[in-house]
Design a protein around this motif. Structure first.
Motif, short mmCIF file in Angstrom:
data_model
loop_
_atom_site.label_atom_id
_atom_site.label_comp_id
_atom_site.label_asym_id
_atom_site.label_seq_id
_atom_site.Cartn_x
_atom_site.Cartn_y
_atom_site.Cartn_z
N ILE A 20 0.84 -1.21 0.00
CA ILE A 20 0.00 0.00 0.00
C ILE A 20 0.88 1.25 0.00
N ASN A 21 1.94 1.24 0.82
CA ASN A 21 2.82 2.41 0.90
C ASN A 21 3.53 2.66 -0.42
N GLU A 22 3.89 1.58 -1.11
CA GLU A 22 4.60 1.72 -2.39
C GLU A 22 3.72 2.35 -3.46
N GLN A 23 2.40 2.19 -3.31
CA GLN A 23 1.48 2.76 -4.31
C GLN A 23 1.41 4.28 -4.21
N GLY A 24 1.64 4.80 -3.02
CA GLY A 24 1.49 6.23 -2.84
C GLY A 24 0.04 6.62 -2.65
N MET A 25 -0.24 7.91 -2.72
CA MET A 25 -1.59 8.44 -2.53
C MET A 25 -1.99 9.29 -3.73
N PRO A 26 -3.16 9.09 -4.33
CA PRO A 26 -4.07 7.96 -4.03
C PRO A 26 -3.51 6.67 -4.60
N GLY A 27 -3.95 5.55 -4.04
CA GLY A 27 -3.45 4.26 -4.47
C GLY A 27 -3.89 3.90 -5.86
N GLU A 28 -2.97 3.33 -6.65
CA GLU A 28 -3.34 2.91 -8.01
C GLU A 28 -4.40 1.83 -7.96
N THR A 29 -4.27 0.93 -7.00
CA THR A 29 -5.26 -0.13 -6.80
C THR A 29 -6.03 0.14 -5.52
N ARG A 30 -7.33 0.12 -5.60
CA ARG A 30 -8.15 0.33 -4.41
C ARG A 30 -8.33 -0.99 -3.68
N ILE A 31 -8.12 -0.96 -2.38
CA ILE A 31 -8.31 -2.16 -1.57
C ILE A 31 -9.57 -2.01 -0.74
N VAL A 32 -10.45 -3.00 -0.87
CA VAL A 32 -11.66 -3.06 -0.05
C VAL A 32 -11.51 -4.27 0.87
N ALA A 33 -11.41 -3.98 2.15
CA ALA A 33 -11.24 -5.04 3.15
C ALA A 33 -12.59 -5.35 3.78
N ILE A 34 -12.89 -6.64 3.89
CA ILE A 34 -14.14 -7.10 4.50
C ILE A 34 -13.82 -7.83 5.80
N SER A 35 -14.40 -7.37 6.88
CA SER A 35 -14.17 -8.01 8.18
C SER A 35 -15.41 -8.77 8.62
N ASN A 36 -15.20 -10.01 9.04
CA ASN A 36 -16.29 -10.84 9.55
C ASN A 36 -16.10 -11.17 11.03
N LEU A 37 -15.27 -10.39 11.70
CA LEU A 37 -15.01 -10.63 13.11
C LEU A 37 -16.26 -10.32 13.91
N GLN A 38 -16.75 -11.32 14.66
CA GLN A 38 -18.03 -11.15 15.36
C GLN A 38 -17.92 -11.20 16.88
N GLU A 39 -16.72 -11.46 17.40
CA GLU A 39 -16.60 -11.54 18.85
C GLU A 39 -16.86 -10.17 19.46
N GLN A 40 -17.67 -10.12 20.53
CA GLN A 40 -18.05 -8.85 21.12
C GLN A 40 -16.86 -8.12 21.74
N ASP A 41 -15.88 -8.87 22.24
CA ASP A 41 -14.76 -8.22 22.92
C ASP A 41 -13.57 -8.00 22.00
N ARG A 42 -13.71 -8.33 20.71
CA ARG A 42 -12.63 -8.11 19.76
C ARG A 42 -13.19 -7.56 18.46
N THR A 43 -12.49 -6.61 17.88
CA THR A 43 -12.90 -6.03 16.61
C THR A 43 -11.75 -6.16 15.62
N CYS A 44 -12.01 -5.78 14.40
CA CYS A 44 -10.96 -5.80 13.38
C CYS A 44 -9.81 -4.89 13.80
N GLU A 45 -10.15 -3.80 14.45
CA GLU A 45 -9.11 -2.86 14.90
C GLU A 45 -8.18 -3.50 15.93
N ASP A 46 -8.74 -4.42 16.73
CA ASP A 46 -7.91 -5.11 17.73
C ASP A 46 -6.96 -6.11 17.10
N VAL A 47 -7.36 -6.68 15.97
CA VAL A 47 -6.59 -7.78 15.36
C VAL A 47 -5.52 -7.27 14.39
#
Length: 444
Positions: free
Chosen positions: A257-284
């Protein structure tokens, strides 16, 4: 019901054409015959909805020249070649040129039918994939798949249209079964990258070494694909279950991602399916990667928050499954409508699809209830209990809207027929349609 697959039979011998056609027609295929390759080419285009069976030895354009023409027009078209005894080397050459398979005269009709079935299945898959790609490249069509008039769905569609025009990476989260992958397709389809590559990788489906190779390479000479990060260049790379990335792969992704610079040549769409109440994608995820991926964010609403959209979706799904199984869609009673609205739907839209299909199958057998289907999914759930208390008025209005919508759809917008079936005067029907945002033009 699925339409019968077409089979084009090309042979200069009339008796052979007729016998093949009659046998395959008895097997449920829609056959059409041609006395020459030249005549067949007038009809067989790149999107021919079927397969071809052709003799190799014919006057004028022979089967080999015919095959080359067909492969040049549509290399995925299954062509079964018929060859005489002793012409196996020619049949092998036909396979090299792209023929699906060959039959040697005299052939067993059952073997021909089995081969035709195999080719037809391959063609159906090709056509389905082409239609899906066409729909997923059409922003208007894919937005129509995001059915619903609830405030949360209106907001979701607005977010997709807004973020689709942006360049930043996107994080999509929400409960399982809510349609996050569909939202990713929609983001791509409504944006400036719609005509570019859309590459989807499930991070949880591959072992770490295989995932590293698929994402970043290196690929071997025999590999038919580029690494995903290269394959999606200029387009969109979707990473499902992004939380499954190991620490080392997170570091490599951040570096890419850093090598692409801003704005990125390729857009990345991340999908999170983390469902635990005490953990989020931000935690992982490591913080620097998380904040890059979550530059823009969409949370897909759970089904239980979508109100009467549940009835709209159930009705549409019921109609689709009824058409597929060749029966009438089940009629939902007021009590069943309330039960659908009250259910907690932990599996969200995916669960609703399963319930709708099973309801159609039950209706075809003339037994079972929607309540029993809901209870089988949640044995601990009482049929009329709700996770979110709502006034009776809301349930009544939701059922009333569903009833008018179903009747209008069944009568294809005929106001007179709807008035007669529902025993409503014209003015009352008009008022209720206006109240529920129903327009006659949508049913014509």
């Amino acid at each position: 019901m699925q339409k019968a697959m077409k089979i084009a039979i090309v042979d200069d011998e009339q008796d052979m054409r007729q016998s093949i056609s009659q046998w395959l027609a008895l097997s449920g295929y829609d056959t059409e015959t041609f006395p020459s390759a030249e005549e067949a080419l007038k009809k067989l285009g790149p999107d021919y909805p079927g397969i071809v069976i052709s003799d190799i030895k014919m006057p004028g354009m022979d089967g080999m020249a015919f095959l080359k023409k067909l492969m040049g027009s549509d290399s995925s078209l299954p062509v079964i070649m018929i060859t005489g005894h002793g012409d196996v080397p020619m049949a092998v050459e036909a396979m090299r040129l792209g023929a699906f398979d060959f039959l040697e005269k005299p052939f067993n009709p059952d073997k021909m039918t089995a081969l035709a079935k195999k080719a037809a299945n391959a063609r159906r898959l090709t056509m389905d994939n082409r239609q899906l790609r066409k729909e997923l490249s059409d922003g208007g069509q894919i937005m129509k798949k995001l059915i619903g008039t609830s405030p949360v769905m209106e907001r979701l569609r607005e977010d997709i249209l807004d973020l689709g025009q942006a360049d930043g990476h996107v994080l999509i989260d929400g409960e399982t079964g809510t349609g996050k992958t569909l939202v990713a397709h929609a983001l791509h389809a409504v944006g400036a990258r719609a005509g570019k590559k859309f590459v989807l990788i499930s991070c949880a489906a591959l072992e770490e070494d295989a995932l590293a190779k698929r994402l970043f390479g290196p690929m071997q000479p025999e590999d038919s694909q580029l690494p995903a990060i290269e394959e999606a260049r200029g387009g969109t790379l979707v990473l499902e279950d992004v939380e499954a990335l190991s620490d080392s792969l997170q570091a490599r992704l951040l570096n890419a991602i850093n090598e692409q610079g801003m704005p990125g040549e390729t857009r990345i769409v991340a999908i999170s399916n983390l469902q635990e109440q005490d953990r989020t994608c931000e935690d992982v995820l490591r913080p620097d990667l998380f904040y890059r991926l979550a530059a823009l964010r969409i949370t897909v609403p759970p089904l239980r928050q979508r109100g009467e959209d549940i009835l709209t979706l159930f009705t549409r799904l019921g109609e689709q499954f009824a058409d597929e199984y060749g029966c009438e869609a089940p009629q939902v009673t007021a009590q069943e409508a309330a039960q659908l609205l009250q259910a907690p739907w932990p599996g969200n839209v995916r669960q609703l699809i399963n319930v709708a299909e099973r309801a159609v199958l039950q209706s075809r057998r003339g037994s079972g209830t929607i309540a029993s289907l809901l209870m089988s999914d949640h044995e601990e759930m009482q049929p009329v209990m709700t996770t979110e208390g709502k006034p009776l008025k809301e349930y009544v209005e939701a059922f009333e809207r569903m009833l008018i919508d179903n009747t209008m759809r069944r009568h294809k917008g005929s106001i007179a027929s709807v008035m007669e079936e529902l025993c409503l005067p014209r003015r009352t029907l008009n008022e209720k349609m206006a109240k529920y945002g129903l327009q006659r033009a949508d049913y014509l």
